[in-house]
Design a protein around this motif. Sequence first.
Motif, mmCIF file in Angstrom:
data_model
loop_
_atom_site.group_PDB
_atom_site.id
_atom_site.type_symbol
_atom_site.label_atom_id
_atom_site.label_comp_id
_atom_site.label_asym_id
_atom_site.label_seq_id
_atom_site.Cartn_x
_atom_site.Cartn_y
_atom_site.Cartn_z
ATOM 1 N N ASN A 1 -5.449 14.955 7.919
ATOM 2 C CA ASN A 1 -6.515 13.999 7.571
ATOM 3 C C ASN A 1 -6.116 13.170 6.358
ATOM 4 O O ASN A 1 -6.366 11.956 6.313
ATOM 5 C CB ASN A 1 -7.830 14.725 7.300
ATOM 6 C CG ASN A 1 -8.475 15.249 8.564
ATOM 7 O OD1 ASN A 1 -8.163 14.822 9.662
ATOM 8 N ND2 ASN A 1 -9.391 16.198 8.399
ATOM 9 N N SER A 2 -5.503 13.811 5.367
ATOM 10 C CA SER A 2 -5.070 13.086 4.159
ATOM 11 C C SER A 2 -3.997 12.060 4.504
ATOM 12 O O SER A 2 -4.030 10.931 4.010
ATOM 13 C CB SER A 2 -4.542 14.069 3.113
ATOM 14 O OG SER A 2 -5.576 14.925 2.697
ATOM 15 N N PHE A 3 -3.061 12.450 5.366
ATOM 16 C CA PHE A 3 -2.028 11.499 5.796
ATOM 17 C C PHE A 3 -2.666 10.336 6.555
ATOM 18 O O PHE A 3 -2.303 9.172 6.344
ATOM 19 C CB PHE A 3 -0.980 12.197 6.667
ATOM 20 C CG PHE A 3 0.061 11.248 7.178
ATOM 21 C CD1 PHE A 3 1.049 10.753 6.336
ATOM 22 C CD2 PHE A 3 0.029 10.811 8.497
ATOM 23 C CE1 PHE A 3 2.000 9.847 6.798
ATOM 24 C CE2 PHE A 3 0.977 9.910 8.971
ATOM 25 C CZ PHE A 3 1.969 9.427 8.120
ATOM 26 N N ASP A 4 -3.617 10.636 7.441
ATOM 27 C CA ASP A 4 -4.314 9.573 8.189
ATOM 28 C C ASP A 4 -5.030 8.623 7.241
ATOM 29 O O ASP A 4 -5.047 7.410 7.459
ATOM 30 C CB ASP A 4 -5.310 10.173 9.179
ATOM 31 C CG ASP A 4 -4.642 10.867 10.345
ATOM 32 O OD1 ASP A 4 -3.416 10.707 10.536
ATOM 33 O OD2 ASP A 4 -5.342 11.602 11.073
ATOM 34 N N ARG A 5 -5.623 9.171 6.190
ATOM 35 C CA ARG A 5 -6.317 8.322 5.209
ATOM 36 C C ARG A 5 -5.325 7.475 4.426
ATOM 37 O O ARG A 5 -5.605 6.323 4.084
ATOM 38 C CB ARG A 5 -7.153 9.179 4.273
ATOM 39 C CG ARG A 5 -8.357 9.782 4.947
ATOM 40 C CD ARG A 5 -9.223 10.557 3.945
ATOM 41 N NE ARG A 5 -10.065 11.473 4.671
ATOM 42 C CZ ARG A 5 -9.916 12.791 4.681
ATOM 43 N NH1 ARG A 5 -8.977 13.356 3.961
ATOM 44 N NH2 ARG A 5 -10.725 13.544 5.386
ATOM 45 N N PHE A 6 -4.158 8.043 4.112
ATOM 46 C CA PHE A 6 -3.100 7.291 3.431
ATOM 47 C C PHE A 6 -2.708 6.081 4.287
ATOM 48 O O PHE A 6 -2.659 4.951 3.800
ATOM 49 C CB PHE A 6 -1.888 8.200 3.178
ATOM 50 C CG PHE A 6 -0.699 7.478 2.631
ATOM 51 C CD1 PHE A 6 -0.580 7.234 1.276
ATOM 52 C CD2 PHE A 6 0.306 7.028 3.479
ATOM 53 C CE1 PHE A 6 0.515 6.551 0.767
ATOM 54 C CE2 PHE A 6 1.401 6.352 2.987
ATOM 55 C CZ PHE A 6 1.512 6.110 1.628
ATOM 56 N N VAL A 7 -2.437 6.335 5.563
ATOM 57 C CA VAL A 7 -2.068 5.258 6.478
ATOM 58 C C VAL A 7 -3.213 4.251 6.591
ATOM 59 O O VAL A 7 -2.999 3.038 6.530
ATOM 60 C CB VAL A 7 -1.691 5.820 7.870
ATOM 61 C CG1 VAL A 7 -1.542 4.710 8.901
ATOM 62 C CG2 VAL A 7 -0.419 6.647 7.769
ATOM 63 N N ASP A 8 -4.430 4.764 6.717
ATOM 64 C CA ASP A 8 -5.587 3.877 6.843
ATOM 65 C C ASP A 8 -5.760 3.003 5.608
ATOM 66 O O ASP A 8 -6.096 1.829 5.717
ATOM 67 C CB ASP A 8 -6.854 4.697 7.089
ATOM 68 C CG ASP A 8 -8.080 3.810 7.232
ATOM 69 O OD1 ASP A 8 -8.023 2.851 8.027
ATOM 70 O OD2 ASP A 8 -9.074 4.062 6.551
ATOM 71 N N ASN A 9 -5.516 3.563 4.441
ATOM 72 C CA ASN A 9 -5.665 2.798 3.208
ATOM 73 C C ASN A 9 -4.744 1.583 3.194
ATOM 74 O O ASN A 9 -5.129 0.514 2.738
ATOM 75 C CB ASN A 9 -5.375 3.681 1.993
ATOM 76 C CG ASN A 9 -5.631 2.955 0.700
ATOM 77 O OD1 ASN A 9 -6.760 2.721 0.326
ATOM 78 N ND2 ASN A 9 -4.558 2.572 0.026
ATOM 79 N N LEU B 1 -0.390 2.420 -7.409
ATOM 80 C CA LEU B 1 -0.035 3.747 -6.893
ATOM 81 C C LEU B 1 -1.105 4.806 -7.136
ATOM 82 O O LEU B 1 -1.330 5.666 -6.283
ATOM 83 C CB LEU B 1 1.288 4.207 -7.511
ATOM 84 C CG LEU B 1 2.506 3.366 -7.172
ATOM 85 C CD1 LEU B 1 3.707 3.819 -7.991
ATOM 86 C CD2 LEU B 1 2.801 3.408 -5.686
ATOM 87 N N LEU B 2 -1.764 4.766 -8.279
ATOM 88 C CA LEU B 2 -2.691 5.841 -8.645
ATOM 89 C C LEU B 2 -4.124 5.627 -8.169
ATOM 90 O O LEU B 2 -4.821 6.586 -7.842
ATOM 91 C CB LEU B 2 -2.685 6.047 -10.167
ATOM 92 C CG LEU B 2 -1.348 6.464 -10.773
ATOM 93 C CD1 LEU B 2 -1.468 6.573 -12.293
ATOM 94 C CD2 LEU B 2 -0.854 7.766 -10.172
ATOM 95 N N PHE B 3 -4.570 4.382 -8.142
ATOM 96 C CA PHE B 3 -5.970 4.114 -7.800
ATOM 97 C C PHE B 3 -6.403 4.713 -6.462
ATOM 98 O O PHE B 3 -7.464 5.320 -6.358
ATOM 99 C CB PHE B 3 -6.252 2.605 -7.835
ATOM 100 C CG PHE B 3 -7.666 2.265 -7.487
ATOM 101 C CD1 PHE B 3 -8.666 2.376 -8.447
ATOM 102 C CD2 PHE B 3 -8.011 1.867 -6.204
ATOM 103 C CE1 PHE B 3 -9.987 2.088 -8.137
ATOM 104 C CE2 PHE B 3 -9.325 1.574 -5.875
ATOM 105 C CZ PHE B 3 -10.316 1.682 -6.846
ATOM 106 N N PRO B 4 -5.604 4.567 -5.386
ATOM 107 C CA PRO B 4 -6.092 5.057 -4.085
ATOM 108 C C PRO B 4 -5.984 6.566 -3.876
ATOM 109 O O PRO B 4 -6.486 7.067 -2.863
ATOM 110 C CB PRO B 4 -5.230 4.302 -3.076
ATOM 111 C CG PRO B 4 -4.018 3.890 -3.804
ATOM 112 C CD PRO B 4 -4.383 3.774 -5.241
ATOM 113 N N ILE B 5 -5.389 7.305 -4.775
ATOM 114 C CA ILE B 5 -5.166 8.746 -4.549
ATOM 115 C C ILE B 5 -6.452 9.503 -4.187
ATOM 116 O O ILE B 5 -6.449 10.266 -3.226
ATOM 117 C CB ILE B 5 -4.432 9.393 -5.740
ATOM 118 C CG1 ILE B 5 -2.981 8.914 -5.757
ATOM 119 C CG2 ILE B 5 -4.486 10.915 -5.670
ATOM 120 C CD1 ILE B 5 -2.179 9.382 -6.963
#
Length: 179
Positions: free
Chosen positions: A58-66, A122-126
């Motif tokens: 899910n975290s990877f999917d959100r990374f890609v989605d972001n 880099l940090l804001f979307p974490i």
Amino acid sequence: MAGKQSRREGNYSRDLHPLVSYAERLRLIMSGEPNYNREKEREAIAFIKAHPRTFLQNSFDRFVDNWAGTYDSQVDPWIQTLHLSSADVWFCSVSSVISLAGMILALRANLLDSSPLAMCLLLFPIPYYFTHTELRYRHPIDPFMTLFTVYAIVRLCSALRGRVARIPRMNSVEVSGRV
């Protein structure tokens, strides 16, 4: 949670938000916001411990989605009405890649001056990689992405202009065969 649909629901489910769900809204009202949030935190930690692979997926999917806008392209009514889902994902992805390239070029050219902007990018979307994401949450860093994108394009144009300037030009006498 298996399959693409489940991961998308794991990304963010509006049906579980207190503004939409009567049961969740009632729980929020009855327990109060601090208690409700503590309970949600306990549920999240329990889920992560019980399903670490799903959490990572899910975290990877959100990374890609972001960075690609995949979720928004499927639920935004304007994008859907105009049938621009693929174009939206393509545009978001390409702009993200060019922005990343510009950030890397800027860091290589001047690490000290470009680091603060790069850190914002880099940090804001974490936090959104671990909670939920929508393209609108990326808006605060869009100006930084624009700066890095323009920087990448300017560097590319400068490099191309430099190559064109180094190509020896043939004058009309050489072209016609009369030397």
